[in-house]
Design an enzyme around this catalytic site. Structure first.
Site, PDB file in Angstrom:
ATOM      1  N   GLY A 119       0.815  -1.015  -0.088  1.00 21.72           N
ATOM      2  CA  GLY A 119      -0.025   0.041   0.027  1.00 21.72           C
ATOM      3  C   GLY A 119       0.704   1.093   0.007  1.00 21.72           C
ATOM      4  N   THR A 120       2.038   1.361   0.688  1.00 22.91           N
ATOM      5  CA  THR A 120       2.760   2.390   0.754  1.00 22.91           C
ATOM      6  C   THR A 120       3.265   2.556  -0.804  1.00 22.91           C
ATOM      7  OG1 THR A 120       3.481   1.981   2.986  1.00 22.91           O
ATOM      8  CG2 THR A 120       4.993   3.233   1.782  1.00 22.91           C
ATOM      9  N   SER A 143      -4.101  -1.628   0.571  1.00 20.90           N
ATOM     10  CA  SER A 143      -3.178  -2.341   1.133  1.00 20.90           C
ATOM     11  C   SER A 143      -4.039  -3.500   1.602  1.00 20.90           C
ATOM     12  CB  SER A 143      -2.377  -1.773   2.291  1.00 20.90           C
ATOM     13  OG  SER A 143      -1.282  -2.696   2.583  1.00 20.90           O
ATOM     14  N   ALA A 144      -3.596  -4.904   0.769  1.00 22.97           N
ATOM     15  CA  ALA A 144      -4.159  -6.138   0.985  1.00 22.97           C
ATOM     16  C   ALA A 144      -4.383  -6.512   2.548  1.00 22.97           C
ATOM     17  CB  ALA A 144      -3.665  -7.338   0.270  1.00 22.97           C
ATOM     18  N   HIS A 145      -3.137  -6.247   3.224  1.00 22.67           N
ATOM     19  CA  HIS A 145      -3.037  -6.886   4.782  1.00 22.67           C
ATOM     20  C   HIS A 145      -3.962  -6.287   5.704  1.00 22.67           C
ATOM     21  CE1 HIS A 145      -0.646  -3.890   6.861  1.00 22.67           C
ATOM     22  NE2 HIS A 145      -0.238  -3.513   5.480  1.00 22.67           N
ATOM     23  N   GLN A 158      -7.763   1.628   5.056  1.00 19.97           N
ATOM     24  CA  GLN A 158      -8.752   1.227   6.194  1.00 19.97           C
ATOM     25  C   GLN A 158     -10.245   1.056   5.664  1.00 19.97           C
ATOM     26  OE1 GLN A 158      -7.817   0.347   9.151  1.00 19.97           O
ATOM     27  NE2 GLN A 158      -5.694   0.989   8.914  1.00 19.97           N
ATOM     28  N   CYS A 209       4.873   8.047  24.000  1.00 18.23           N
ATOM     29  CA  CYS A 209       5.523   6.977  24.707  1.00 18.23           C
ATOM     30  C   CYS A 209       5.613   5.639  24.255  1.00 18.23           C
ATOM     31  CB  CYS A 209       4.896   6.809  26.284  1.00 18.23           C
ATOM     32  SG  CYS A 209       4.660   8.373  27.112  1.00 18.23           S
TER      33      CYS A 209
END
Length: 478
Positions: free
Chosen positions: A69-70, A199-201, A182, A325
């Site tokens: 996807g990136t 993105s497939a994952h 998403q 954090c």
């Protein structure tokens, strides 16, 4: 162990696993070759492209498979900017885009281009009027080449007004690229977008498969060096079994999306309602209505985000966070920073398909004790009842009209070099040492303090007087 980090990645969907195993025997050959094995592989690739294009809402010849996807986002942005370089060098993005978009924007700016960042409101949503104004620019000579707007935010789940933005882009003659990573498992993206990446994952497909759709009529110049495969947009030999599995699983999750989305939305509503009741000074962030069905994000005052994630992990729940954090930097996530919300103890819960009501109730049962353990370990003061409106009631740091000073010198607290939530804890410990109307000056160089000190003032009913460098001034009102 309940896995509540579906927005990051999902395990392989059963349909994806079946398709992957089946295509390992049939899809190993080069689909560009004319022999029998190549033709068989080509049939598999064409069928996968048709299935994915149907889910996206585009033509099969408009869709390319990329390595992630990136990569789809980077190629889409670079190709659209190059294709429209004569129109201008201005790139418009929202302040809460995925880091992949912001990295591409940074590269564009480093190369001499202009990047305009559109702010968001406290829910993380862009105002269409602001987006339209950014498209028009400041009246200079540099025109807008491309605009980017995510369909839904990765960290807080807020849905963006993509259809309205697409209309504004069409009126301005500017293509719109949508990050649908998403949202795509839950339905097609509405509106007349020009480019789309996913993105497939994110829906249970294999890692290493992304989608890039470029609609016909969109000027696009793939970044060099060019390749004859995937319309020049994804060079190299395709991982055909993974592509087939990605397309099959996308079709499967979309078939169940309406019913599963409604069921998960009810579970998320339960979490949104119960967290502020169970945990003192917890702020639920993101749009309560216009959001993804499976994501809820909240932040807890006086809590170290990494410590809270470890506590929940020990209790059997896998969640994620945008808190400062949980990283090696002192800055909270760019999403929380753009929204101006509390960043301490930030937790994102994203429910995978199949999550049960019992799973959610178990999480709600362990959360208060996990937060209490972290607060005790950090030496946080006892959390008193709220005296101000608080962020969850729509309040914010503001002038309450109370006493304006006592004439006493301010009390200075040095928390330089200490990370949130420690500076806010130190502030809470000393606020009662000044008279009502008195002032505390807190010294803090943690970027999270710029969000968390105003949020603390709103929660505790004190007045935030602003910051000068690393000096934060707070007036005691309660």
């Amino acid at each position: 162990m309940p896995y509540f980090d579906a927005a990051s990645s999902l395990p392989l969907h059963p349909v994806a696993r079946q398709a992957l195993l089946a295509s390992l025997d049939e899809g190993w050959a080069d689909p560009t070759r004319l022999h029998r094995e190549g033709r068989r592989a080509r049939l598999l690739l064409d069928a996968a492209r048709e299935a994915a294009a149907e889910a996206v809402g585009c033509r099969p010849d408009e869709l390319s498979f990329t390595s992630s996807g990136t990569r789809a986002l980077h190629t889409g942005i670079a190709g659209a900017l190059a294709g429209r370089r004569r129109a201008g060098r201005r790139l418009v993005v929202s302040a809460v885009e995925h880091s992949a978009v912001l990295h591409a924007a940074g590269a564009h700016e480093a190369g001499g281009g202009t990047v305009v960042t559109v702010p968001v409101d406290r829910t993380g949503r862009v105002a269409p009027a602001d987006f339209g104004a950014a498209l028009r620019g400041d009246g200079g000579d540099d025109g807008t080449a491309l605009a980017c707007l995510q369909a839904a935010n990765h960290e807080v789940g807020t849905e963006q007004p993509v259809a309205e933005a697409a209309e504004l882009c069409a009126a301005a003659g500017v293509p719109l690229l949508v990050d649908a990573a998403q949202s795509l498992p839950w339905g097609p993206v509405a509106g007349g977008w020009s480019l789309l990446a996913a993105s497939a994952h994110k829906w249970g497909g294999p890692g290493g498969v992304g989608l890039l759709a470029v609609r016909k009529g969109t000027r696009f110049a793939p970044p060099p060096p060019l390749d004859e495969r995937e319309s020049g947009r994804a060079p190299g030999f395709a991982g055909l079994p993974e592509i087939v599995a990605a397309a099959a699983s996308l079709r499967a999750v979309r078939a169940a999306a309406e019913a599963e989305g409604a069921r998960l939305r009810a579970l998320v509503d339960r979490i949104r309602a119960r967290v502020p009741e169970l945990v003192p000074d917890a702020e639920v962030v993101g749009d309560p209505v216009r959001r993804l069905p499976h994501v809820v994000t909240f932040s807890c005052l006086y809590v170290d985000g990494e410590a809270l994630l470890h506590a929940l992990d020990r209790a059997g729940f896998s969640v994620s966070s945008g808190s400062s954090c949980t990283s090696d930097t002192l800055a909270p996530s760019h999403v929380l920073r753009a929204m101006g919300v509390l960043s301490e103890g930030n937790v994102r819960v994203s429910l995978p398909p199949g999550t049960t009501a019992e799973d959610v109730e178990s999480f709600l049962a362990v959360l208060p004790d996990a937060v209490r353990q972290v607060r005790d370990r950090l030496g946080a003061p006892a959390v008193p009842p709220r005296t101000g409106p608080g962020p969850r009631d729509g309040g914010g740091a503001q002038d309450s009209g109370g006493p304006k000073g006592t004439g006493a010198p301010p009390l200075t607290v040095d928390s330089l070099g200490r990370r949130c939530p420690i500076p806010v804890i130190e502030l809470a410990k000393v606020i009662d040492r000044v008279p009502v109307g008195g002032t505390v000056v807190l010294l803090a160089d943690d970027e999270a303090a710029r969000l968390d000190i105003p949020a603390w003032c709103a929660m505790r009913g004190h007045e935030y007087l602003g910051a000068d460098g690393h000096e934060y001034r707070v007036r005691r009102l309660a």
